[in-house]
Design a protein around this motif. Sequence first.
Motif, PDB file in Angstrom:
ATOM      1  N   PRO A   1       3.022   8.525  -1.768  1.00  0.00           N
ATOM      2  CA  PRO A   1       3.218   9.613  -2.732  1.00  0.00           C
ATOM      3  C   PRO A   1       1.934  10.407  -2.989  1.00  0.00           C
ATOM      4  O   PRO A   1       1.987  11.624  -3.189  1.00  0.00           O
ATOM      5  CB  PRO A   1       3.668   8.876  -4.004  1.00  0.00           C
ATOM      6  CG  PRO A   1       4.248   7.595  -3.510  1.00  0.00           C
ATOM      7  CD  PRO A   1       3.391   7.221  -2.338  1.00  0.00           C
ATOM      8  N   LEU A   2       0.794   9.720  -2.991  1.00  0.00           N
ATOM      9  CA  LEU A   2      -0.482  10.409  -3.188  1.00  0.00           C
ATOM     10  C   LEU A   2      -0.729  11.399  -2.052  1.00  0.00           C
ATOM     11  O   LEU A   2      -1.164  12.529  -2.282  1.00  0.00           O
ATOM     12  CB  LEU A   2      -1.620   9.396  -3.259  1.00  0.00           C
ATOM     13  CG  LEU A   2      -3.029   9.971  -3.409  1.00  0.00           C
ATOM     14  CD1 LEU A   2      -3.147  10.754  -4.722  1.00  0.00           C
ATOM     15  CD2 LEU A   2      -4.077   8.857  -3.362  1.00  0.00           C
TER      16      LEU A   2
ATOM     17  N   ALA B   1       8.709   6.570   2.118  1.00  0.00           N
ATOM     18  CA  ALA B   1       8.520   8.009   2.319  1.00  0.00           C
ATOM     19  C   ALA B   1       9.752   8.807   1.890  1.00  0.00           C
ATOM     20  O   ALA B   1       9.638   9.853   1.243  1.00  0.00           O
ATOM     21  CB  ALA B   1       8.194   8.282   3.787  1.00  0.00           C
ATOM     22  N   LEU B   2      10.938   8.313   2.253  1.00  0.00           N
ATOM     23  CA  LEU B   2      12.167   9.046   1.930  1.00  0.00           C
ATOM     24  C   LEU B   2      12.470   9.044   0.438  1.00  0.00           C
ATOM     25  O   LEU B   2      13.277   9.862  -0.036  1.00  0.00           O
ATOM     26  CB  LEU B   2      13.343   8.441   2.707  1.00  0.00           C
ATOM     27  CG  LEU B   2      13.318   8.698   4.219  1.00  0.00           C
ATOM     28  CD1 LEU B   2      14.399   7.886   4.920  1.00  0.00           C
ATOM     29  CD2 LEU B   2      13.485  10.190   4.519  1.00  0.00           C
TER      30      LEU B   2
ATOM     31  N   LEU C   1      10.300   0.401   9.068  1.00  0.00           N
ATOM     32  CA  LEU C   1      11.410   0.526   8.122  1.00  0.00           C
ATOM     33  C   LEU C   1      10.918   0.621   6.680  1.00  0.00           C
ATOM     34  O   LEU C   1      11.431   1.416   5.890  1.00  0.00           O
ATOM     35  CB  LEU C   1      12.365  -0.659   8.280  1.00  0.00           C
ATOM     36  CG  LEU C   1      13.197  -0.702   9.565  1.00  0.00           C
ATOM     37  CD1 LEU C   1      14.014  -1.977   9.629  1.00  0.00           C
ATOM     38  CD2 LEU C   1      14.114   0.524   9.651  1.00  0.00           C
ATOM     39  N   VAL C   2       9.907  -0.199   6.347  1.00  0.00           N
ATOM     40  CA  VAL C   2       9.360  -0.160   4.985  1.00  0.00           C
ATOM     41  C   VAL C   2       8.699   1.189   4.727  1.00  0.00           C
ATOM     42  O   VAL C   2       8.882   1.804   3.663  1.00  0.00           O
ATOM     43  CB  VAL C   2       8.351  -1.304   4.765  1.00  0.00           C
ATOM     44  CG1 VAL C   2       7.661  -1.155   3.408  1.00  0.00           C
ATOM     45  CG2 VAL C   2       9.050  -2.655   4.848  1.00  0.00           C
TER      46      VAL C   2
ATOM     47  N   VAL D   1       0.807  -1.219   0.000  1.00  0.00           N
ATOM     48  CA  VAL D   1       0.000   0.000   0.000  1.00  0.00           C
ATOM     49  C   VAL D   1       0.842   1.273   0.000  1.00  0.00           C
ATOM     50  O   VAL D   1       0.507   2.242  -0.676  1.00  0.00           O
ATOM     51  CB  VAL D   1      -0.961  -0.001   1.217  1.00  0.00           C
ATOM     52  CG1 VAL D   1      -1.732   1.304   1.299  1.00  0.00           C
ATOM     53  CG2 VAL D   1      -1.921  -1.181   1.117  1.00  0.00           C
ATOM     54  N   ALA D   2       1.930   1.285   0.742  1.00  0.00           N
ATOM     55  CA  ALA D   2       2.720   2.505   0.895  1.00  0.00           C
ATOM     56  C   ALA D   2       3.195   3.104  -0.420  1.00  0.00           C
ATOM     57  O   ALA D   2       3.102   4.334  -0.605  1.00  0.00           O
ATOM     58  CB  ALA D   2       3.904   2.240   1.832  1.00  0.00           C
TER      59      ALA D   2
END
Length: 459
Positions: free
Chosen positions: A148-149, A409-410, A403-404, A142-143
Amino acid sequence: MDQIKKENVQFYGGTIGPWLPMITMIVLMILSTATHTGGLNRVVLIAFACLALGFFLCKDRKNYGKITLQGLVNPMLGTILMAYILAGVLAQLMRQSGIIDALIWAVSKIGMNTGFLPLIAFIVCMLISTSCGTSTGSVAAVAPVLVPLAASVNIDVGLMCGAIISGAIFGDNLAPISDTTISSALTQEAELSDVVRTRFPYAAISAVVAAILFVIFGLKMSSGIGSAPELNGSTARSLILLILPVLMVIMMNKGWDLIATLITCDVLGIVLNLVLGCISMERMLDASGPVVAGMVGMMILVLYVMLLFQMLEILNASGAFGRLNATLLNLCKTPRSGELVCYLAACLGSFATGGSGIAILFFGSVVRSITKTFGIDRCRGANILDGVACGTTGLMPYGNPMLVSLGVALAVDGISPDFSFLNIVPYTFHCWGLLLIFLISILTGIGRKFEMKEVTLKS
């Protein structure tokens, strides 16, 4: 061998000697996770090295193999290993069907205010993790789409990551095919269906509160309508497979045992995927297909559990576990204090071992000893152990879900390189909720049940 069973096996180092392999394993796990070199592959190597350390510490090296192999004849071990393997197949059948993309696509079509995106992320991850029984896999699925959205519509990325982790932990804690659910039930000698049924109110209350908070913070941090993720509905038919986890719960409530239930759901999952065209026959029979991949994917975990049971036998054969239980029970004067010790064991165990599943297996026998002494319902022990371990794992800076999330995100344009777990932890509402609700339940006694009269168990 009879002589080995009658007398405690002696180790160099006195009373601390039998504990040195376990202590060494925990220290190495902490160092491994702190240096980002963790994972089950490394854990297996650590466990093997520490089992070898036990050999050099044992005064009866000639019979060390016989001593540790006694851990592999534990009836619970066979059930755990088979459950892991069959659950791995079911999880792969769900994932490779395309159900994750289908769920994200279905929710994205709602087209609501962007302030509700954290809530949507939470719900999607709840559904995926409950269906597939994995927190890390849910975050990884999902991330990359929703983080990003969130950044593109000016929603706090930490809030979005917190929602994703919270939803992932929900299913990891509650899903019948989750390794933590299976381990907590079996280590506490409880029926899996009873554990899921009695655990649901705690998980549901925490989830409802978390959902409300995600709406409040989401609307506060964003406004307007955003565009839906660029996904098509080609895998929508795979949503039919959501009946599998539902069927699993129904079967166990009808008295089916765990292994028979998993086999039934695996077979039905294969049939549905083939009939619906979600997975081709060629893919189904391929080495990377769901059946083989599901089994192979669990092999590292199976190896670790086998090594762990051998190491636990060191503590049993030496009498170290008995002495630990006696010490803890002396600290536990009441059912409340006993449950608090169980709570702390699950919390500290997760921090020490780097994850909820390992902590549950490691401290399961200790928790069961305490609940059995006070006659506390075995499902109660399983729920405290699992709920606290899962909640803690979702908050750990070196836990896989965190961590994921950080990695995704980074990688998003515009995210500060200083973005860290401190930006996420305040918003992992469901994880905090699990820790809080079980602590309140222990302190107040709400939900505490007994299997027999307490006064007959401990004077």
